[in-house]
Scaffold this active site. Structure first.
Site, short mmCIF file in Angstrom:
data_model
loop_
_atom_site.label_atom_id
_atom_site.label_comp_id
_atom_site.label_asym_id
_atom_site.label_seq_id
_atom_site.Cartn_x
_atom_site.Cartn_y
_atom_site.Cartn_z
N ASN A 151 -19.41 19.07 12.80
CA ASN A 151 -19.20 19.54 14.47
C ASN A 151 -20.63 20.22 14.38
O ASN A 151 -21.14 21.34 14.01
CB ASN A 151 -18.25 20.84 14.39
CG ASN A 151 -18.40 21.52 15.58
OD1 ASN A 151 -18.96 21.01 16.69
ND2 ASN A 151 -17.61 22.68 16.00
N LYS A 181 -22.14 21.27 17.16
CA LYS A 181 -22.19 22.43 18.06
C LYS A 181 -23.22 22.05 19.12
O LYS A 181 -23.54 20.90 19.37
CB LYS A 181 -22.14 23.80 17.38
CG LYS A 181 -20.96 23.99 16.27
CD LYS A 181 -20.94 25.31 15.81
CE LYS A 181 -19.74 25.37 14.65
NZ LYS A 181 -19.38 26.58 14.34
N HIS A 213 -11.79 24.98 19.95
CA HIS A 213 -12.58 25.55 19.13
C HIS A 213 -12.66 27.05 19.31
O HIS A 213 -12.90 27.39 20.56
CB HIS A 213 -14.00 25.04 19.05
CG HIS A 213 -14.68 25.38 17.71
ND1 HIS A 213 -15.33 26.46 17.72
CD2 HIS A 213 -14.95 24.70 16.63
CE1 HIS A 213 -15.92 26.40 16.66
NE2 HIS A 213 -15.83 25.57 15.65
N GLU A 229 -15.10 29.16 19.32
CA GLU A 229 -16.21 29.44 20.19
C GLU A 229 -15.99 29.20 21.56
O GLU A 229 -16.48 30.03 22.44
CB GLU A 229 -17.66 28.70 19.76
CG GLU A 229 -17.99 29.15 18.37
CD GLU A 229 -18.77 28.31 17.24
OE1 GLU A 229 -19.32 27.20 17.80
OE2 GLU A 229 -18.94 28.65 16.23
N GLU A 241 -9.09 26.94 11.47
CA GLU A 241 -10.78 27.63 11.22
C GLU A 241 -10.40 28.84 11.57
O GLU A 241 -10.24 29.65 12.56
CB GLU A 241 -11.52 26.94 12.28
CG GLU A 241 -11.84 25.62 12.12
CD GLU A 241 -13.22 25.21 12.69
OE1 GLU A 241 -13.85 24.63 12.11
OE2 GLU A 241 -13.61 25.60 13.78
N GLY A 281 -19.42 30.29 10.12
CA GLY A 281 -20.88 30.58 10.32
C GLY A 281 -21.40 31.98 9.36
O GLY A 281 -22.29 32.52 9.43
N SER A 292 -17.30 27.52 6.82
CA SER A 292 -18.35 27.77 5.75
C SER A 292 -18.15 26.52 4.77
O SER A 292 -18.14 27.07 3.35
CB SER A 292 -18.47 29.35 5.26
OG SER A 292 -18.69 29.91 6.21
P1 13P Z 1 -19.28 26.68 9.73
O1 13P Z 1 -19.31 25.50 8.83
O2 13P Z 1 -20.81 26.74 10.04
O3 13P Z 1 -19.04 27.90 9.09
O4 13P Z 1 -18.75 26.32 11.00
C1 13P Z 1 -17.43 25.83 11.14
C2 13P Z 1 -16.81 25.32 12.33
O5 13P Z 1 -16.84 26.16 13.31
C3 13P Z 1 -16.74 24.00 12.56
O6 13P Z 1 -16.17 23.63 13.59
#
Ligand code: 13P
Length: 249
Positions: free
Chosen positions: A9, A11, A95, A97, A167, A173, A213
């Site tokens: 992803n 982003k 997601h 976010e 997740e 992150g 992560s």
């Molecule tokens: P990270 O791997 O940067 O923690 O992000 C996970 C994520 O949100 C994947 O959609």
């Protein structure tokens, strides 16, 4: 047998030039992988170009969001049929976010999920608890709520086609991966919810990814868990060598 699915992803990262550079370096490293479905989830502006530079490869392309309506006065939104028209086959929905920064609700995720399935897109639908939910022992209650509202009204066939990404928000992150045992526990619980709602045959078909992560150092142990069928990778998918190592876990 469920085929593992590992998705990067990106982003809000990478323009067309950066995306093409990534593919040039990444694709040769994973060209012989056929036992894992490899997906890149890219910004809308790079989807068309990425789809053309990955044609005839084992890389699949996903959008990171979409609207549920077919068309209309929804400035800034993208419809399921628009994704289909550029041959995009997957879409990430719900997601954390989007839930956190764009107030996306379980009800909205449900509408998007149904619209994606109707358009013959493979949804990667995300669920996961916040740190305070976990600390208060509410992880299962939160997951149950997200599942029951987010996946309401699907047929068993539609459920079977849907990929679920677990997740935990506190692991995104932050460098704090859930332990493989914590991730497995929740993924097993999600499979139990699918079984209760859609029957055991469907539950055995649904692929459940872990995200938060994920990196080359922890992907193998996560993938060894019986209820984890893939990974949704953020930061570690931005760099071709790092993501190739993850895909080749
Ligand atoms: P990270 O791997 O940067 O923690 O992000 C996970 C994520 O949100 C994947 O959609």
């Amino acid at each position: 047998m469920r085929k593992p699915i590992i998705a990067g992803n990106w982003k809000m990262h990478k323009n067309n030039v950066e995306a093409e550079d990534f593919v040039k370096s990444f694709q040769p490293q994973i060209s012989d992988i056929d036992n894992v479905e490899v997906v890149l989830c890219a910004p809308f502006t790079t989807l068309g170009h990425l789809i053309s530079v990955t044609a005839n490869t084992n890389i699949r392309i996903a959008a990171q969001n979409m609207h549920w309506e077919d068309s209309g006065a929804f400035t800034g939104e993208v419809a399921p049929g628009m994704l289909k028209s550029i041959d995009c086959k997957y879409v990430v929905l719900g997601h954390s976010e989007r839930r956190q920064y764009f107030a996306e609700t379980d009800e909205a995720v449900n509408k998007k999920l149904k619209a994606a399935l109707k358009a013959n897109l493979t949804p990667i639908a995300c669920i996961g608890e916040q740190l305070e939910d976990r600390e208060q022992g509410k992880t299962e209650a939160v997951i149950k709520q997200q599942f029951e509202v987010g996946f309401a009204g699907l047929t068993s066939e539609e459920m079977a086609k849907t990929v679920i990404a677990y997740e935990p928000v506190w692991a995104i992150g932050t460098g704090k991966t859930a332990t493989s045992q914590q991730a497995e526990e929740v993924c097993a619980y999600i499979r139990k919810l699918i079984e209760e709602g859609f029957g055991s045959e469907t539950a055995q078909q649904v692929r459940i990814q872990y995200g938060g992560s994920v990196k080359s150092a922890n992907v193998k142990e996560l993938m060894e868990q019986p209820n984890i069928d893939g990974a949704l990778v953020g930061g570690a998918s931005l760099e071709p060598d790092s993501f190739a190592q993850i895909v080749k876990f």
